[in-house]
Scaffold this active site. Structure first.
Site, mmCIF file in Angstrom:
data_model
loop_
_atom_site.group_PDB
_atom_site.id
_atom_site.type_symbol
_atom_site.label_atom_id
_atom_site.label_comp_id
_atom_site.label_asym_id
_atom_site.label_seq_id
_atom_site.Cartn_x
_atom_site.Cartn_y
_atom_site.Cartn_z
ATOM 1 N N SER A 75 -32.665 -29.598 96.805
ATOM 2 C CA SER A 75 -32.312 -31.013 96.656
ATOM 3 C C SER A 75 -30.859 -31.244 97.069
ATOM 4 O O SER A 75 -30.487 -30.970 98.204
ATOM 5 C CB SER A 75 -32.593 -31.464 95.223
ATOM 6 N N ASP A 221 -39.429 -32.890 96.421
ATOM 7 C CA ASP A 221 -38.220 -32.243 95.909
ATOM 8 C C ASP A 221 -38.490 -30.817 95.434
ATOM 9 O O ASP A 221 -39.421 -30.555 94.672
ATOM 10 C CB ASP A 221 -37.660 -33.074 94.755
#
Length: 750
Positions: A75, A221
């Site tokens: 991320s 993610d």
């Protein structure tokens, strides 16, 4: 003797070959007289805005000459790590974090100046812009609230110096991004391909950002599967791991007070669990750094710069262990020289390739690209072109890539049609309350776009409430630039037309029912303007609902020919901060077109917005006139309502001529991206006149208002108080319609 010489020569050759096979880092360590330097891997966790702390850690590692041999990130850790691995310095990273307008980057709304003029006209309606798709199986919603088109282009821009690097081992520091396969829940380690796309996939927060597809896998993610990828950097070859954990800590029981807070806590629990599992695998030689980020939340990008010093402090607290990994000045200088990236000259484009999976013609996309073969790439201009293509609101993403194929530089534009299209449903509600009580309109529209290669659009709508109506329209461009077009519309509906005395008492209420059609030919002048000409044919009946019983119902027929020139460069319709608009329209009622009476009218209106800090002033006015003061009742100019002589009722006064000046002032109360709020006031002056000779400045009506407004996802909400001379007062509640569009509450606009 010769044999000895040969043997000696062979030994020397073997030594030279062996030395040539020794890794550079090992030779550097040998030169210092020490053992071969242990390989250092850096694992960076996800955590949104808190990830800026990674930059602070990197600054300390550089200051104390601790070389990084491998980087893995998830991320925000993937973004910081990827940019650093590409050769970006910590200074450049800090500048990026501080200068990028993250609030704007995380909003899908393309600048209004880049939207097509056709899409700008959607702002004249109160229909909600976020629309679900319609399929035979039901409604189709997007995979994320945001497509994150701006984020895609932002990451691409900052990775351009290494855009042709396809193996992440060939970056200045070998690198891996970690994402999650949404179909299986497995961690996906990305080590090749498009660096910007890999980072973007790793940060696709579920629900918030739309996933990205890489190698046939739909990725979200990486924090869902592996928020702190220690095992990844270990597999890359790291002997020692420096792990930086900036993930959000669990909230206390008393802090969980809403559904959103509970949902956020669930996501934290999910990432916290796999993070703790990774941390448990650290050895005594590894180093864990956990910056104290206080109340900086993952979404606090406006405070991201504050996280950098926290990273510095946390790394300094671990210096006793970090310094054991420090190398000599000579070795570190060599390490920095090896990873520094230059500023390559912009490439010259040898081929432009379009990958288009939509119904729209490739020619439509090509017509909006100003970059040509043989030209040097201008990134700013290219981003503007892509934004204009995205501004057609047909695509989920419009992305570019640069590759080298047979010594030719290829620019590839990939336009991916919205997965929920091409059929859409739009809903809207307009509530407007005055002293007579609440009124409302509720509307729904079915839209299909594009219906053909030239971007034809068909929309059918229905409205119920104060002004019920139905309509169907076709907007059909006739060239690849989508400039020239034909517009056709058929409608039927009704609305109230009132007559008041000078003290605001209603004398007569007419119910106007009509049906008709409209046809126009026009040309868009870029994204800023439009010129069109057409005809309107309408028939209807005006019935007396309230008033003098001696008045009789009357039928009417309208046949108008018109020409209109329109400029619209406002940056926003509801709450503009810059730009302006100008519109001039001339029409003639012609008996040859079926009109009951022949008449000629002209109308001009405009506005200009100016902002300083949080304060904005919107200044404008309008003027309409009938040549011989002979327009029929249904074609008179109307004034009255919020910001259009605010103390009067909506469309209270009408005449053959009308003039209005206004100034609207408002202050943005807080910088919320999702729900910006405003406190404002307006001053207005104008009137209507039956004869041209009556038009005079001193015969105007002074009025004004004070209001509070919030710009929501379903449209602006206004709560206001209006007043006008003569003691007129009015209270307003509006949902869905900005003051600049208060002329009519119907979606039938032509």
């Amino acid at each position: 003797m010769r044999s000895k010489t040969c043997r000696l020569t062979c030994v020397l050759c073997a030594v030279v070959v062996a030395l040539s096979l020794v890794p550079a880092a090992a030779r550097e360590s040998s030169d210092t007289g020490g053992e071969e330097r242990r390989k250092i891997g850096l694992a960076l966790s996800g955590g949104g805005a808190r990830g800026a702390a990674h930059i602070g850690v990197l600054k300390i590692l550089e200051e104390y000459r601790i070389p990084i041999d491998y980087i893995s990130g998830t991320s925000m850790g993937a973004i910081v790590g990827g940019l650093y691995a590409s050769g970006m310095s910590t200074g450049e990273l800090e500048t990026l974090i501080s200068e990028v307008d993250w609030a704007d980057a995380f909003v899908d709304r393309i600048p209004r100046e880049d939207r097509s003029f056709r899409r700008k006209r959607d702002d004249d309606l109160y229909l909600v812009k976020n629309k679900p798709g319609v399929t035979p199986g039901g409604f189709q919603f997007p995979l994320g609230i945001l497509d994150a088109q701006k984020v895609d282009l932002l990451l691409k821009k900052y990775t351009l110096p290494v855009v042709t690097v396809r193996d992440f081992d060939d970056l200045s520091i070998p690198y891996r991004a970690v994402a999650t396969d949404i179909a299986t829940g497995e961690a996906v380690v990305i080590g090749h391909g498009d660096l910007a796309l890999a980072m973007r996939a790793s940060m696709s927060i579920p629900v918030v950002f739309a996933p990205r597809e890489i190698d046939g896998r739909l990725l979200i993610d990486g924090g869902v599967a592996s928020n702190l990828p220690i095992d990844v950097v270990r597999r890359m070859g790291a002997d020692v791991v420096i792990a930086v954990d900036i993930s959000t800590p669990l909230a206390e029981r008393e802090e969980i007070r809403s559904v959103l807070a509970a949902t956020d806590q669930l996501l934290i629990i999910l990432t916290r669990r796999n993070t703790d599992e990774q941390i448990a695998a650290l050895t005594d030689d590894d180093i864990l750094i956990r910056p104290d980020l206080g109340d900086i939340a993952a979404s606090s990008f406006d405070r991201a710069v504050e996280a950098v010093p926290a990273g510095v402090t946390a790394a300094e607290s671990a210096l006793e262990r970090l310094e054991r990994l420090s190398v000599s000045n000579d070795i570190y200088r060599a390490h920095l020289a090896a990873r520094a990236r230059g500023t390559p000259a912009p490439p010259v484009i040898d081929e432009v390739r379009i990958i288009n999976n939509s119904r729209l013609s490739d020619g439509v996309i090509a017509a909006r690209l100003t970059i040509k073969v043989g030209q040097t790439l201008d990134v700013t201009r290219l981003e503007r072109d892509l934004n204009q293509i995205y501004g057609l609101e047909i695509f989920e993403s419009v992305y570019y890539d640069i590759t080298i194929e047979s010594d030719r530089t290829v620019l590839t534009i990939t336009a991916r049609e919205a997965s929920r299209g091409p059929n859409y449903l739009q809903l809207g509600v307009a509530v407007f309350e005055d002293y007579e009580g609440p009124n409302f309109n509720v509307a729904a529209a079915f839209i299909r776009t594009p219906i053909n290669g030239l971007g034809g659009e068909w929309r059918t709508g229905i409205q119920i409430g104060q002004e019920p109506n139905v309509f169907t329209e076709l907007h059909q461009p006739i060239d690849h630039k989508l400039r020239k077009y034909i517009h056709l519309l058929v409608f039927a509906g009704e609305r109230a037309m009132n007559v008041f005395d000078d003290e605001g008492r209603k004398l007569t209420e007419w119910n106007r029912r009509s049906y008709g059609g409209y046809a126009a030919f026009g040309r868009e002048l870029g994204t800023w303007g439009d010129v069109r000409a057409g005809v309107l044919r309408e028939s209807g009946t005006m019935k007396v609902q309230v008033g003098d019983p001696s008045l009789t119902d009357r039928d009417f027929d309208t046949g108008d020919a018109f020409v209109q020139f329109y400029v619209d460069e406002l940056d926003d319709v509801g709450f503009p901060r810059s730009g302006g608009h100008f519109r001039v329209r001339v029409k003639a009622g012609l008996e040859a077109l079926g009109s009951d009476a022949e008449y000629e009218q002209g109308e001009v209106d405009g506005s200009l917005a100016y902002t300083r800090g949080r304060y904005t002033g919107l200044f404008g006015g309008s003027f309409g006139t009938t040549r011989d003061s002979d327009a029929p009742l249904q074609s008179r100019f109307l004034l009255g309502g919020f910001t259009r002589l605010s103390g009067l009722e909506h469309d209270e006064i009408g005449g053959q001529h009308a003039a209005l000046l206004y100034a609207i002032f408002y202050r943005r109360m807080w910088n919320s991206t999702l729900l910006p709020a405003y406190l404002g006031a307006s001053v207005e002056y104008g009137n209507v006149f039956e004869e041209r000779s009556e038009i005079a400045f001193d015969r105007g009506i002074a009025a004004g208002s004070a209001f509070f407004a919030v710009d929501t996802l379903i449209g602006p909400i206004y709560v206001g108080y209006g007043f006008a001379e003569g003691g007129r007062r009015n209270y307003y509640l509006f949902l869905g319609l900005p003051p600049s569009r208060q002329r009519s509450t119907t979606p039938i606009l032509f």
